[in-house]
Enzyme design. Structure first.
Site, PDB file in Angstrom:
ATOM      1  N   ASP A 133      68.286 -25.885  -4.904  1.00 36.31           N
ATOM      2  CA  ASP A 133      69.500 -25.516  -5.595  1.00 36.31           C
ATOM      3  C   ASP A 133      70.271 -26.751  -6.069  1.00 36.31           C
ATOM      4  OD1 ASP A 133      70.997 -23.473  -6.459  1.00 36.31           O
ATOM      5  OD2 ASP A 133      72.123 -23.134  -4.622  1.00 36.31           O
ATOM      6  N   CYS A 188      59.904  -2.913  -9.401  1.00 35.54           N
ATOM      7  CA  CYS A 188      61.177  -2.186  -9.433  1.00 35.54           C
ATOM      8  C   CYS A 188      60.968  -0.746  -9.914  1.00 35.54           C
ATOM      9  CB  CYS A 188      62.166  -2.890 -10.361  1.00 35.54           C
ATOM     10  SG  CYS A 188      62.874  -4.386  -9.647  1.00 35.54           S
ATOM     11  N   CYS A 194      70.535  -1.283  -8.346  1.00 43.07           N
ATOM     12  CA  CYS A 194      71.387  -2.483  -8.416  1.00 43.07           C
ATOM     13  C   CYS A 194      72.275  -2.442  -9.656  1.00 43.07           C
ATOM     14  CB  CYS A 194      70.533  -3.749  -8.390  1.00 43.07           C
ATOM     15  SG  CYS A 194      69.261  -3.808  -9.657  1.00 43.07           S
ATOM     16  N   CYS A 214      79.728 -11.586 -12.957  1.00 42.26           N
ATOM     17  CA  CYS A 214      79.221 -11.467 -11.590  1.00 42.26           C
ATOM     18  C   CYS A 214      80.248 -12.027 -10.592  1.00 42.26           C
ATOM     19  CB  CYS A 214      77.894 -12.218 -11.470  1.00 42.26           C
ATOM     20  SG  CYS A 214      77.261 -12.267  -9.782  1.00 42.26           S
ATOM     21  N   CYS A 241      79.000 -12.067  -3.491  1.00 37.88           N
ATOM     22  CA  CYS A 241      78.831 -10.614  -3.502  1.00 37.88           C
ATOM     23  C   CYS A 241      77.366 -10.338  -3.189  1.00 37.88           C
ATOM     24  CB  CYS A 241      79.198 -10.075  -4.884  1.00 37.88           C
ATOM     25  SG  CYS A 241      78.749  -8.349  -5.174  1.00 37.88           S
ATOM     26  N   CYS A 244      74.185  -5.891  -4.946  1.00 41.27           N
ATOM     27  CA  CYS A 244      72.902  -5.549  -5.570  1.00 41.27           C
ATOM     28  C   CYS A 244      71.738  -5.751  -4.603  1.00 41.27           C
ATOM     29  CB  CYS A 244      72.696  -6.333  -6.872  1.00 41.27           C
ATOM     30  SG  CYS A 244      72.946  -8.103  -6.748  1.00 41.27           S
ATOM     31  N   CYS A 248      69.291  -2.575  -2.633  1.00 40.82           N
ATOM     32  CA  CYS A 248      67.885  -2.638  -3.062  1.00 40.82           C
ATOM     33  C   CYS A 248      66.958  -2.060  -1.993  1.00 40.82           C
ATOM     34  CB  CYS A 248      67.496  -4.089  -3.362  1.00 40.82           C
ATOM     35  SG  CYS A 248      65.779  -4.233  -3.887  1.00 40.82           S
TER      36      CYS A 248
END
Ligand code: SF4
Ligand code: SF4
Length: 346
Positions: A133, A188, A194, A214, A241, A244, A248
């Site tokens: 990241d 999916c 989501c 978001c 958050c 989603c 799932c």
């Protein structure tokens, strides 16, 4: 190289990674989608996304000599974190489950570095660079190509045996390791859970995220005023958050983390908003030491909590706490406090 590839996977498991995959550097399939996303401005104010141009999708242009990428994943979900209970209690603040413990960047980078050193020790001269990241790296496409999962409609990576509550990290290498089988198909199916649950309709279509809407972006990345129309939709989410991911169905296969570092600090698990809002800057720095939360700074912390207080039901204690911050030196904080008072007292 076949044996080395197997050894890398074994060493990865010994170092606490749940899975390691290897891929080549051809990300051309993802490049256009990424550039289109940027061109539409869906990354909002995350200017770092634009920096480095196509080096993000062309690893050898970022680190010359790179021909393979080792992609690693590590579960982070701590046990017993009362997700729904906190989300449904408006007086409490919800912190994204990945941020409850120590900052993951350091742990991930250290482990990746150890893995890279083991490889280096086994075969001598080799060039490598580790990432978590931290650089222009298309980590989810890389992980998908390395066979670790597929990018779901919410745009997170999903593993069919482990859900999506995991971190990703990468080692760029010049070793000609055999590449693993990529995952080329989304599982999916017809699910849209989501997309339907997202509080701000940030998933504007399957596999398409408008980061500007978001809540993770609004509460962590954005350092300015939160758009008025989105504030009521944020609820009590004060740092990130998870909705989603919570909804799932693949997360029924998620495993709890084995890393003590990711276990929650008790004062962040189900905290009272009023208590968090009363922290001085020194207290904020002390209580978030070694945590990813510290990165947003005290000002944005207060901004986020003010929004959550404004979304909570009226209470004299909340109004009092907000009034105490009316003369805060930051105009950003004052503006969100005024908004929250207006919400509670109208
Ligand atoms: S993290 Fe929250 S706001 Fe962002 S896309 Fe997922 S559900 Fe929507
Ligand atoms: S909730 Fe459904 S559509 Fe969304 S990522 Fe999970 S499986 Fe895919």
């Amino acid at each position: 190289m076949q044996q080395l590839s197997q050894d890398i996977k074994q060493w990865g498991r010994e170092l606490g990674f749940q899975q390691i995959g290897i891929t080549d550097t051809d990300l051309s399939r993802y490049e256009k989608r990424f550039l289109d996303w940027l061109a539409l401005g869906l990354h909002g104010k995350m200017e770092y996304m634009e920096k480095h141009g196509i080096k993000r999708s062309r690893p050898a242009e970022l680190i010359p000599g790179t021909i393979r990428i080792i992609s690693a994943r590590m579960d982070y979900l701590p046990p017993n974190t009362d997700i729904e209970k906190v989300l449904q209690t408006p007086g409490k603040g919800y912190i994204s489950r990945y941020a409850l413990g120590r900052d993951y960047h350091r742990l991930m980078r250290k482990r990746l570095e150890k893995l890279a050193q083991k490889i280096h020790a086994a075969i001598g001269e080799s060039g490598y660079r580790v990432f978590c990241d931290s650089a222009p790296v298309l980590e989810k496409p890389i992980a998908e190509k390395a066979g670790l999962g597929w990018i779901g409609k919410h745009t997170n990576l999903i593993n069919s045996k482990a859900g999506s509550w995991f971190f990703l990290g990468e080692i760029y290498t010049d070793l000609p390791l055999p590449a693993d089988e990529p995952i080329t198909k989304s599982h999916c199916g017809s699910c849209t859970a989501c997309i339907d649950i997202c509080p701000t309709q940030a998933i504007i279509g399957p596999y398409q995220l408008n980061a500007q809407r978001c809540i993770s972006y609004l509460t962590i990345e954005l350092r300015e005023s939160i758009p008025l129309e989105l504030r009521p939709l944020i609820g009590n989410r004060i740092y990130g958050c998870d909705d989603c991911q919570i909804v799932c169905p693949w997360n029924k296969f998620a495993k709890h983390t084995r890393e003590q570092d990711f276990y929650p600090r008790q004062h962040l698990l189900a905290p009272e908003l009023i208590e968090l809002f009363s922290w001085t800057e020194d207290e904020f720095l002390q209580k978030t030491e070694g945590s990813a939360i510290r990165r947003i700074g005290h000002e944005c912390w207060l901004r986020n909590i003010a929004v959550a207080l404004g979304n909570a039901p009226y209470s004299a204690a909340a109004v009092h706490a907000l009034r105490e911050r009316l003369h805060h030196p930051s105009a950003l904080v004052r503006e969100h406090v005024l908004w929250a008072l207006d919400q509670l007292c109208r």
